[in-house]
Design a protein around this motif. Structure first.
Motif, short mmCIF file in Angstrom:
data_model
loop_
_atom_site.label_atom_id
_atom_site.label_comp_id
_atom_site.label_asym_id
_atom_site.label_seq_id
_atom_site.Cartn_x
_atom_site.Cartn_y
_atom_site.Cartn_z
N HIS A 174 -10.21 -8.83 30.20
CA HIS A 174 -8.98 -9.14 29.45
C HIS A 174 -7.80 -9.14 30.41
O HIS A 174 -7.40 -8.08 30.91
CB HIS A 174 -8.76 -8.11 28.34
N LYS A 175 -7.24 -10.32 30.67
CA LYS A 175 -6.06 -10.43 31.51
C LYS A 175 -4.84 -10.59 30.62
O LYS A 175 -4.72 -11.58 29.89
CB LYS A 175 -6.18 -11.63 32.47
N ILE A 176 -3.93 -9.64 30.68
CA ILE A 176 -2.76 -9.63 29.83
C ILE A 176 -1.75 -10.65 30.37
O ILE A 176 -1.49 -10.70 31.58
CB ILE A 176 -2.11 -8.23 29.79
N ASN A 177 -1.17 -11.45 29.50
CA ASN A 177 -0.24 -12.50 29.91
C ASN A 177 1.11 -11.89 30.30
O ASN A 177 1.95 -11.61 29.45
CB ASN A 177 -0.06 -13.53 28.80
N MET A 178 1.32 -11.72 31.59
CA MET A 178 2.54 -11.07 32.08
C MET A 178 3.76 -11.97 32.00
O MET A 178 4.90 -11.50 32.12
CB MET A 178 2.32 -10.61 33.52
N ASN A 179 3.56 -13.26 31.82
CA ASN A 179 4.67 -14.21 31.71
C ASN A 179 4.63 -14.93 30.37
O ASN A 179 4.82 -16.13 30.28
CB ASN A 179 4.63 -15.24 32.85
N HIS A 180 4.39 -14.18 29.31
CA HIS A 180 4.24 -14.76 27.98
C HIS A 180 5.51 -15.53 27.59
O HIS A 180 6.63 -15.08 27.85
CB HIS A 180 3.96 -13.66 26.95
N PRO A 181 5.37 -16.70 26.96
CA PRO A 181 6.55 -17.48 26.57
C PRO A 181 7.41 -16.81 25.50
O PRO A 181 8.60 -17.10 25.39
CB PRO A 181 5.97 -18.81 26.07
#
Length: 683
Positions: free
Chosen positions: A406-413
Motif C-alpha cells: 500500500h503506497k499512500i498518495n503523498m501528493n493527493h489532488p
C-alpha cells in the motif's frame, strides 16, 4: 574475452575473466581473483522460502571457451527436423551458416533434449497479462544468474564486456556472425539505430528513461567497430550491467533494435516514412513506428519484426492469440552441438479471466502455469495431477511486499487528503491497524511471511529490524494516533477535523493472487479504527491510468525491485507514491513540487547505490541508509512477503525445475531464470 577488473567481490556484476568461460546458473560459484578461474559445484537451495533454485545449468560464453575449459570438442552442429526440412528444400541455409561464429554453449539442467512440440501458456489480453509467455522467451543482452550464494551477471546475447576502472565506460563485445531471426547481421549499427533514432528521438522518446540518464545526463553511445559498442556515462554506473542482465520487456530501453527492418518506418532513413504510415492508416510516422515497434513487448502485433529470442512471433489470430515459432538463427547450442531451443513452438493463449486459466491448467490445457494460480486451490490442483498430466509444487513470490503493498498518495489532488496522508502518524496508524497474522492464516494458510514493505531478507545490506517495523497489530494505538491527529468519530466513522466526510477509496486489480480477499480484510481493519473505506475492483489499464495521474488514494500493487539484482539495477523502483515530488527530483527542480528533505536524501542515496558494484561496502552503506529512510517515513505500508505460489509444470516437460522455486520480476523476470530454451518433451 570479457574482463571485469574491479568487480571480483561477492554479488559481483560478473565473476569471470578472460579465459574463464564456465558460467553457472544455480549452484555456488567462487571466483579466484588472481587467475580469473571459476570453481563451481552443484548446490542445494537454502531451506527458507523464496531462495532461487533454477537448478544447475552451465553456460560457456563461446564455443572456444567451452572447448578450452572442458577439453571436449563439438565437431558438428545439429538442428531441429523442421529446420532441416527447410534446408533440404533450399529455403534456409545450413545450420553451421546460421549460427554465429561464436555460439554460446549450454550444458542443460538434467539431460540433452529432444526436438519438437510446443509449450502453451496463458494471457488475459493480447497486450497484457502474458508474463508466463514473454518471460520464458525474452533474451537480454547479459543474464542475471541467481543462486543461494548471490546474484551475478554473465554474457548472453553479447559474448562479454569490459567495465572501466572508474565504472563509467561499458564496452560490449558482440558475437561475430550473430544474426537476427530473419538472417540479417546483428551488429553495432543496431545499437546506434536504437541510440540515435529511438532513445534520442523526441517523437518516440519524449523523455529519456532514467536508466539511460543517471544523474540526469544521457548516455553517449559509440561504435568502435562492427562487433564492439561503447556506452559512456557522466559518472560511475556499474549497475547498468545488472540492468542489462534482465531487461527484455521494454523495447525502447533495450539498447539495440533491428535497424535493417525498422529503417523503412523512420524518416531519418526513409523519406517516405510518412507516406508508409498513411497507407497503414496512421496520421504520422511516429504513431506507426510505435505500432510496429512498441515499448512494451506484449503490445507487439507485427509478425515481421526480427528478434534474437529462441522463438519469434509468426502469427496473431483473429482473437488475439499469438504464436511463436523457433528462431532458425538462435545463438545457443548444447554440449552435443544441437542448436537450441529444443521445443519448436510457443503458444500464448487468451482466457477471459483467472478462473478460466485455472480450469485450463487443471485440465492439462496449459503446459506450465503460475501467475494466476491461487493458494486456496492447491489441493484441487493436487487432486488433478494425474488427470492433467502435470506436477504441482508450492513456489514463493519473493518480492519484498507481495500483492498488497500500500503506497499512500503523498501528493493527493484533494488538499484535505494530502495534508492527512502527509502526517506520519496517519501512516503509522494504517500499519498498526492491520492484522497481518490473521491475513496470513485466512488467505495464505499461514505460508506467507508477515512483514513490512522493504527489501528481501537475503540482500547483502539487510537489517532484520526492517521486517517488523510498525507491523504489530495494535488497533488501540492506531486509534490513539488518529485521535491525536484530530479525526473525531462521527455517528459511525471518523471525519476530518472540520467535520466533513472522510472516506478512503481502495482501488485494486484482481490478478496474480487473491488481492481482493486481502483488501476486504484491510477494509474491515481500517473501519474497526473508524476509517470509512470504499473498496473498488477495477480493470488493470484503468488502474494504471489513475495511478500515473496520481489520482488513487492508495496504490495497491507489489513492491518489486527488492532482491539484490533488482534493487541494484534500479533502486528508484521502490519510490513512494508522490508524482509531483518525483517529477521535481527527476527534472532537477524544473517540474513538479519540491519534496521534503527526507525524500531528497533518499533520492540522492539511491543514485549512490548505482555508482558502486553490487555487494561492495559503499553500495551496502548507501542502500542501508536509503532503505532506513523508506521505513522511517512509512511511504509504503506492506502486509506480507514470500507469498505461496502454486506452480504447475507438465510431467513430460523436462529440464524444468524439480524443486520449489521463486517468482520475482525485477531482476529475475519470473520464468527467465529457468532457461526455457533447454526445456524439452519426453512423452
Amino acid at each position: 574475452m570479457f574482463r571485469i577488473r574491479s568487480l571480483l567481490i561477492p554479488f559481483v556484476a560478473c565473476a569471470l575473466c578472460t579465459g574463464s568461460g564456465m558460467l553457472f546458473a544455480g549452484g555456488d560459484a567462487e571466483a579466484d581473483s588472481d587467475s580469473g578461474a571459476m570453481e563451481s559445484s552443484p548446490a542445494t537451495a537454502a531451506s527458507q522460502p523464496g531462495v532461487p533454485n533454477p537448478g544447475v545449468v552451465v553456460f560457456y560464453a563461446t564455443l572456444a571457451e567451452y572447448e578450452a575449459q572442458t577439453g571436449n570438442r563439438i565437431e558438428a552442429f545439429n538442428e531441429a527436423p523442421v529446420l532441416a526440412a527447410l534446408v533440404a528444400a533450399g529455403e534456409l541455409p545450413p545450420v553451421n551458416e546460421r549460427l554465429p561464429d561464436e555460439p554460446m554453449v549450454v550444458e542443460p539442467r538434467d539431460s540433452i533434449g529432444k526436438y519438437g512440440g510446443r509449450v502453451r501458456q496463458s494471457a488475459t489480453s493480447p497486450t497484457t497479462g502474458g508474463a508466463e509467455s514473454w518471460t520464458l522467451r525474452t533474451q537480454p543482452l547479459f543474464r542475471v544468474v541467481p543462486s543461494p550464494s548471490g546474484d551475478s551477471v554473465i554474457p548472453n546475447v553479447a559474448k562479454g564486456w569490459d567495465l572501466s576502472d572508474d565504472f563509467s565506460i561499458l564496452t560490449v563485445h558482440l558475437r561475430s556472425g550473430l544474426k537476427w531471426s530473419d538472417g540479417a547481421p546483428f551488429d553495432a549499427d543496431d545499437f546506434l539505430f536504437w541510440y540515435n533514432d529511438i532513445l534520442l528521438n523526441e517523437e518516440i522518446s519524449p523523455t529519456i528513461p532514467g536508466i539511460w540518464a543517471p544523474g540526469g545526463v544521457p548516455v553517449e553511445v559509440t561504435k568502435i567497430d562492427d562487433g564492439t559498442v561503447q556506452f559512456q556515462f557522466a559518472s560511475a554506473y556499474p549497475s547498468i550491467v545488472t540492468f542489462l542482465g534482465f531487461e527484455g520487456r521494454s523495447y525502447h530501453r533495450i539498447p539495440f533494435a533491428p535497424r535493417h527492418y525498422l529503417e523503412q518506418f523512420h524518416p531519418a532513413h526513409n523519406d517516405d516514412a510518412g507516406k508508409v504510415a498513411g497507407e497503414a492508416g496512421y496520421d504520422n510516422w511516429a504513431d506507426h513506428f510505435q505500432y510496429i515497434y512498441p515499448n512494451e513487448v506484449q503490445q507487439r502485433w507485427d509478425v515481421n519484426v526480427p528478434t534474437v529470442d529462441p522463438w519469434t512471433m509468426s502469427e496473431v489470430d483473429s482473437t488475439g492469440n499469438k504464436f511463436f515459432n523457433r528462431n532458425p538463427y538462435y545463438y545457443r547450442v548444447d554440449i552435443a552441438g544441437n542448436q537450441l531451443p529444443y521445443i519448436d513452438r510457443q503458444d500464448r493463449i487468451l482466457f477471459s479471466n483467472k478462473e478460466a486459466i485455472n480450469l485450463a491448467a487443471i485440465s492439462g490445457e496449459l503446459d506450465y502455469a503460475q501467475q494466476d494460480l491461487v493458494t486456496e486451490s492447491y489441493q484441487l490442483y493436487k487432486e488433478n495431477e494425474e488427470r492433467g498430466g502435470y506436477r504441482v509444487s508450492m513456489w514463493y513470490d519473493g518480492r519484498g511486499s507481495v500483492l498488497v503493498d500500500h503506497k499512500i498518495n503523498m501528493n493527493h489532488p484533494d488538499p484535505a487528503k494530502r495534508e492527512l496522508f502527509g502526517d506520519l502518524r496517519f501512516r503509522q496508524a494504517l500499519s498498526l491497524a492491520i492484522n497481518r497474522d490473521e491475513i496470513n492464516e485466512a488467505v495464505f494458510q499461514g505460508l506467507a511471511t508477515p512483514r513490512a514493505a522493504t527489501v528481501r531478507s537475503d540482500v547483502s545490506f539487510f537489517d532484520p529490524a526492517w521486517e517488523t517495523h510498525y507491523t504489530s497489530y495494535d488497533p488501540e494505538e492506531a486509534s490513539a494516533l488518529l485521535d491525536d491527529i484530530g479525526l473525531p468519530m462521527g455517528d459511525e466513522f471518523r471525519t476530518l477535523p472540520d467535520g466533513s466526510d472522510l472516506q478512503l477509496v481502495l482501488e485494486y486489480v484482481e490478478m496474480e493472487g487473491p488481492r481482493g480477499d486481502v483488501e476486504q480484510l484491510v477494509k474491515d481493519y481500517f473501519e474497526d479504527v473508524g476509517l470509512q473505506v470504499q473498496l473498488k475492483q477495477i480493470e488493470q489499464s484503468l488502474w494504471g491510468q489513475r495511478s500515473r495521474a496520481g489520482e488513487l488514494d492508495i496504490s495497491v500493487w507489489n513492491l518489486d525491485g527488492t532482491n539484490e539484482s533488482g534493487y541494484h539495477s534500479n533502486p528508484f523502483a521502490i519510490q513512494p507514491y508522490a508524482r509531483a515530488w518525483m517529477a521535481w527530483l527527476n527534472s532537477g527542480g524544473e517540474a513538479g513540487e519540491e519534496p521534503p528533505e527526507a525524500l531528497k536524501e533518499w533520492y540522492a542515496l539511491s543514485g549512490e547505490v548505482q555508482k558502486y558494484p553490487m555487494g561492495s561496502a559503499e553500495y551496502q552503506e548507501a542502500a542501508r541508509r536509503a532503505n532506513q529512510i523508506l521505513l522511517d517515513n512509512l511511504w509504503h505500508v506492506g502486509i506480507i512477503g514470500n507469498m505461496p505460489k502454486p506452480t504447475i509444470l507438465k510431467t513430460a516437460l523436462k529440464n524444468t525445475p524439480t524443486e520449489p522455486g521463486v517468482r520475482i520480476y525485477q531482476g529475475y523476470r519470473f520464468w527467465m531464470i529457468y532457461n526455457g530454451d533447454q526445456w524439452y518433451w519426453d512423452e
